[in-house]
Design a protein around this motif. Structure first.
Motif, PDB file in Angstrom:
ATOM      1  N   GLU A  68       0.826  -1.217   0.000  1.00  0.00           N
ATOM      2  CA  GLU A  68       0.000   0.000   0.000  1.00  0.00           C
ATOM      3  C   GLU A  68       0.856   1.262   0.000  1.00  0.00           C
ATOM      4  O   GLU A  68       0.606   2.195  -0.745  1.00  0.00           O
ATOM      5  CB  GLU A  68      -0.922   0.007   1.220  1.00  0.00           C
ATOM      6  N   LYS A  69       1.879   1.295   0.824  1.00  0.00           N
ATOM      7  CA  LYS A  69       2.733   2.482   0.911  1.00  0.00           C
ATOM      8  C   LYS A  69       4.042   2.312   0.144  1.00  0.00           C
ATOM      9  O   LYS A  69       4.828   3.239   0.040  1.00  0.00           O
ATOM     10  CB  LYS A  69       3.055   2.792   2.377  1.00  0.00           C
ATOM     11  N   SER A  70       4.276   1.117  -0.323  1.00  0.00           N
ATOM     12  CA  SER A  70       5.519   0.824  -1.026  1.00  0.00           C
ATOM     13  C   SER A  70       5.210  -0.114  -2.186  1.00  0.00           C
ATOM     14  O   SER A  70       5.019  -1.308  -1.989  1.00  0.00           O
ATOM     15  CB  SER A  70       6.517   0.182  -0.066  1.00  0.00           C
ATOM     16  N   ILE A  71       5.163   0.420  -3.376  1.00  0.00           N
ATOM     17  CA  ILE A  71       4.788  -0.349  -4.569  1.00  0.00           C
ATOM     18  C   ILE A  71       5.836  -1.419  -4.875  1.00  0.00           C
ATOM     19  O   ILE A  71       7.040  -1.160  -4.822  1.00  0.00           O
ATOM     20  CB  ILE A  71       4.648   0.595  -5.791  1.00  0.00           C
ATOM     21  N   LEU A  72       5.341  -2.610  -5.186  1.00  0.00           N
ATOM     22  CA  LEU A  72       6.230  -3.688  -5.625  1.00  0.00           C
ATOM     23  C   LEU A  72       6.520  -3.518  -7.106  1.00  0.00           C
ATOM     24  O   LEU A  72       5.592  -3.417  -7.911  1.00  0.00           O
ATOM     25  CB  LEU A  72       5.566  -5.043  -5.405  1.00  0.00           C
ATOM     26  N   THR A  73       7.769  -3.479  -7.459  1.00  0.00           N
ATOM     27  CA  THR A  73       8.164  -3.358  -8.855  1.00  0.00           C
ATOM     28  C   THR A  73       8.359  -4.751  -9.440  1.00  0.00           C
ATOM     29  O   THR A  73       8.412  -5.750  -8.707  1.00  0.00           O
ATOM     30  CB  THR A  73       9.481  -2.570  -8.980  1.00  0.00           C
ATOM     31  N   ASN A  74       8.509  -4.803 -10.747  1.00  0.00           N
ATOM     32  CA  ASN A  74       8.821  -6.084 -11.389  1.00  0.00           C
ATOM     33  C   ASN A  74      10.116  -6.652 -10.836  1.00  0.00           C
ATOM     34  O   ASN A  74      10.258  -7.865 -10.668  1.00  0.00           O
ATOM     35  CB  ASN A  74       8.906  -5.921 -12.908  1.00  0.00           C
ATOM     36  N   SER A  75      11.055  -5.791 -10.562  1.00  0.00           N
ATOM     37  CA  SER A  75      12.340  -6.220 -10.003  1.00  0.00           C
ATOM     38  C   SER A  75      12.156  -6.863  -8.619  1.00  0.00           C
ATOM     39  O   SER A  75      12.806  -7.858  -8.306  1.00  0.00           O
ATOM     40  CB  SER A  75      13.280  -5.019  -9.920  1.00  0.00           C
ATOM     41  N   ASP A  76      11.266  -6.301  -7.813  1.00  0.00           N
ATOM     42  CA  ASP A  76      10.996  -6.866  -6.489  1.00  0.00           C
ATOM     43  C   ASP A  76      10.365  -8.253  -6.608  1.00  0.00           C
ATOM     44  O   ASP A  76      10.719  -9.180  -5.879  1.00  0.00           O
ATOM     45  CB  ASP A  76      10.050  -5.955  -5.693  1.00  0.00           C
ATOM     46  N   ILE A  77       9.431  -8.370  -7.531  1.00  0.00           N
ATOM     47  CA  ILE A  77       8.767  -9.665  -7.740  1.00  0.00           C
ATOM     48  C   ILE A  77       9.767 -10.666  -8.307  1.00  0.00           C
ATOM     49  O   ILE A  77       9.803 -11.825  -7.888  1.00  0.00           O
ATOM     50  CB  ILE A  77       7.529  -9.501  -8.635  1.00  0.00           C
ATOM     51  N   ASP A  78      10.617 -10.225  -9.218  1.00  0.00           N
ATOM     52  CA  ASP A  78      11.669 -11.097  -9.754  1.00  0.00           C
ATOM     53  C   ASP A  78      12.587 -11.606  -8.647  1.00  0.00           C
ATOM     54  O   ASP A  78      13.012 -12.770  -8.670  1.00  0.00           O
ATOM     55  CB  ASP A  78      12.505 -10.367 -10.806  1.00  0.00           C
ATOM     56  N   ALA A  79      12.886 -10.757  -7.678  1.00  0.00           N
ATOM     57  CA  ALA A  79      13.749 -11.166  -6.561  1.00  0.00           C
ATOM     58  C   ALA A  79      13.090 -12.293  -5.771  1.00  0.00           C
ATOM     59  O   ALA A  79      13.758 -13.254  -5.373  1.00  0.00           O
ATOM     60  CB  ALA A  79      14.045  -9.974  -5.646  1.00  0.00           C
ATOM     61  N   SER A  80      11.782 -12.209  -5.562  1.00  0.00           N
ATOM     62  CA  SER A  80      11.095 -13.264  -4.812  1.00  0.00           C
ATOM     63  C   SER A  80      11.063 -14.567  -5.609  1.00  0.00           C
ATOM     64  O   SER A  80      11.273 -15.647  -5.058  1.00  0.00           O
ATOM     65  CB  SER A  80       9.690 -12.839  -4.405  1.00  0.00           C
ATOM     66  N   VAL A  81      10.830 -14.468  -6.909  1.00  0.00           N
ATOM     67  CA  VAL A  81      10.818 -15.671  -7.748  1.00  0.00           C
ATOM     68  C   VAL A  81      12.213 -16.290  -7.795  1.00  0.00           C
ATOM     69  O   VAL A  81      12.369 -17.511  -7.741  1.00  0.00           O
ATOM     70  CB  VAL A  81      10.287 -15.350  -9.163  1.00  0.00           C
ATOM     71  N   SER A  82      13.223 -15.452  -7.860  1.00  0.00           N
ATOM     72  CA  SER A  82      14.608 -15.937  -7.837  1.00  0.00           C
ATOM     73  C   SER A  82      14.897 -16.713  -6.556  1.00  0.00           C
ATOM     74  O   SER A  82      15.526 -17.777  -6.580  1.00  0.00           O
ATOM     75  CB  SER A  82      15.543 -14.746  -7.905  1.00  0.00           C
ATOM     76  N   PHE A  83      14.425 -16.173  -5.452  1.00  0.00           N
ATOM     77  CA  PHE A  83      14.591 -16.842  -4.161  1.00  0.00           C
ATOM     78  C   PHE A  83      13.895 -18.209  -4.170  1.00  0.00           C
ATOM     79  O   PHE A  83      14.472 -19.218  -3.758  1.00  0.00           O
ATOM     80  CB  PHE A  83      14.035 -15.962  -3.035  1.00  0.00           C
ATOM     81  N   ILE A  84      12.675 -18.248  -4.677  1.00  0.00           N
ATOM     82  CA  ILE A  84      11.925 -19.511  -4.737  1.00  0.00           C
ATOM     83  C   ILE A  84      12.627 -20.503  -5.666  1.00  0.00           C
ATOM     84  O   ILE A  84      12.713 -21.701  -5.370  1.00  0.00           O
ATOM     85  CB  ILE A  84      10.457 -19.260  -5.166  1.00  0.00           C
ATOM     86  N   LEU A  85      13.156 -20.021  -6.777  1.00  0.00           N
ATOM     87  CA  LEU A  85      13.898 -20.900  -7.694  1.00  0.00           C
ATOM     88  C   LEU A  85      15.109 -21.531  -7.005  1.00  0.00           C
ATOM     89  O   LEU A  85      15.421 -22.708  -7.231  1.00  0.00           O
ATOM     90  CB  LEU A  85      14.344 -20.133  -8.937  1.00  0.00           C
ATOM     91  N   LYS A  86      15.796 -20.756  -6.168  1.00  0.00           N
ATOM     92  CA  LYS A  86      16.951 -21.297  -5.426  1.00  0.00           C
ATOM     93  C   LYS A  86      16.500 -22.395  -4.469  1.00  0.00           C
ATOM     94  O   LYS A  86      17.154 -23.435  -4.362  1.00  0.00           O
ATOM     95  CB  LYS A  86      17.666 -20.183  -4.662  1.00  0.00           C
ATOM     96  N   LEU A  87      15.400 -22.161  -3.769  1.00  0.00           N
ATOM     97  CA  LEU A  87      14.875 -23.196  -2.866  1.00  0.00           C
ATOM     98  C   LEU A  87      14.491 -24.445  -3.661  1.00  0.00           C
ATOM     99  O   LEU A  87      14.777 -25.566  -3.238  1.00  0.00           O
ATOM    100  CB  LEU A  87      13.644 -22.693  -2.103  1.00  0.00           C
ATOM    101  N   GLN A  88      13.851 -24.221  -4.776  1.00  0.00           N
ATOM    102  CA  GLN A  88      13.417 -25.325  -5.624  1.00  0.00           C
ATOM    103  C   GLN A  88      14.597 -26.198  -6.030  1.00  0.00           C
ATOM    104  O   GLN A  88      14.539 -27.422  -5.952  1.00  0.00           O
ATOM    105  CB  GLN A  88      12.721 -24.727  -6.853  1.00  0.00           C
TER     106      GLN A  88
END
Length: 160
Positions: A68-88
C-alpha cells in the motif's frame, strides 16, 4: 521489513508456492530461516515495505507483501521468484507449477498433476466435497477465506 503475519492487511498481495513433496522435519527450520532472511532483506532499504510469510503443512511457502505504501516493482517480484527458484533447486522440489493440485486426503495433503487429479475425480477417488487448496488466490483476505475450499466450490468444479 519483516513483520508478524497478523500485522499484514487483508488486501496485501500473496504468492503461494506448493511443494511437490512434503518437506522433511530436518529441512523445515533451515527453510524457515532462509525465508525469514529473504523477507528481511527484500526491499530492506524501504521502511514502508512490510512483508511476512507462512510455512504450512510442511508443504506451502506463502509470501505476504503489503504494498500500500511501497509499490512492488517487477524487479521486487523477480527477486522473490529468484529466491523460490533457489529453494526449488536446493531441495529438489517443484514450487512454481501452480497448475498442479493440492488437496486433503484424510489428514494428509496430496500433490498431483492436474491430469492425475482429473483421473481421481473420474474414478471417484476424490469427490466434490474433497478439500482443495486454491493456490491461485492473490490477497490475504482471499487466503483466509477461500484458500481451503471444496472442489465443488472451486474453479476445479468444471472437472466434476
Amino acid at each position: 521489513m519483516f513483520v508478524d503475519y497478523s500485522k499484514i492487511p487483508d488486501d496485501a498481495k500473496i504468492w503461494i508456492y506448493p511443494s511437490s513433496r512434503k518437506f522433511y522435519n530436518t529441512e523445515i527450520e533451515v527453510i524457515e530461516n532462509k525465508i525469514a532472511a529473504f523477507i528481511t532483506s527484500w526491499k530492506s532499504n524501504d521502511e514502508d515495505f512490510k512483508a511476512s510469510y507462512q510455512f504450512l503443512h510442511n508443504r506451502f511457502i506463502i509470501l505476504f507483501a503489503d504494498d500500500e505504501k511501497s509499490i512492488l516493482t517487477n524487479s521486487d517480484i523477480d527477486a522473490s521468484v529468484s529466491f523460490i527458484l533457489k529453494l526449488q533447486e536446493e531441495y529438489e522440489v517443484e514450487l512454481l507449477d501452480k497448475m498442479n493440485v493440492c488437496f486433503k486426503q484424510g489428514k494428509f495433503v496430496q500433490y498431483k498433476e492436474l491430469k492425475d487429479f482429473k483421473k481421481l475425480l473420474k474414478d471417484k477417488a476424490v469427490t466434490g466435497k474433497t478439500i482443495i487448496f486454491d493456490n491461485l488466490i492473490t490477497t490475504k483476505q482471499d487466503f483466509e477465506n477461500y484458500w481451503k475450499v471444496t472442489v465443488e466450490d472451486s474453479w476445479y468444479n468444471r472437472f466434476l
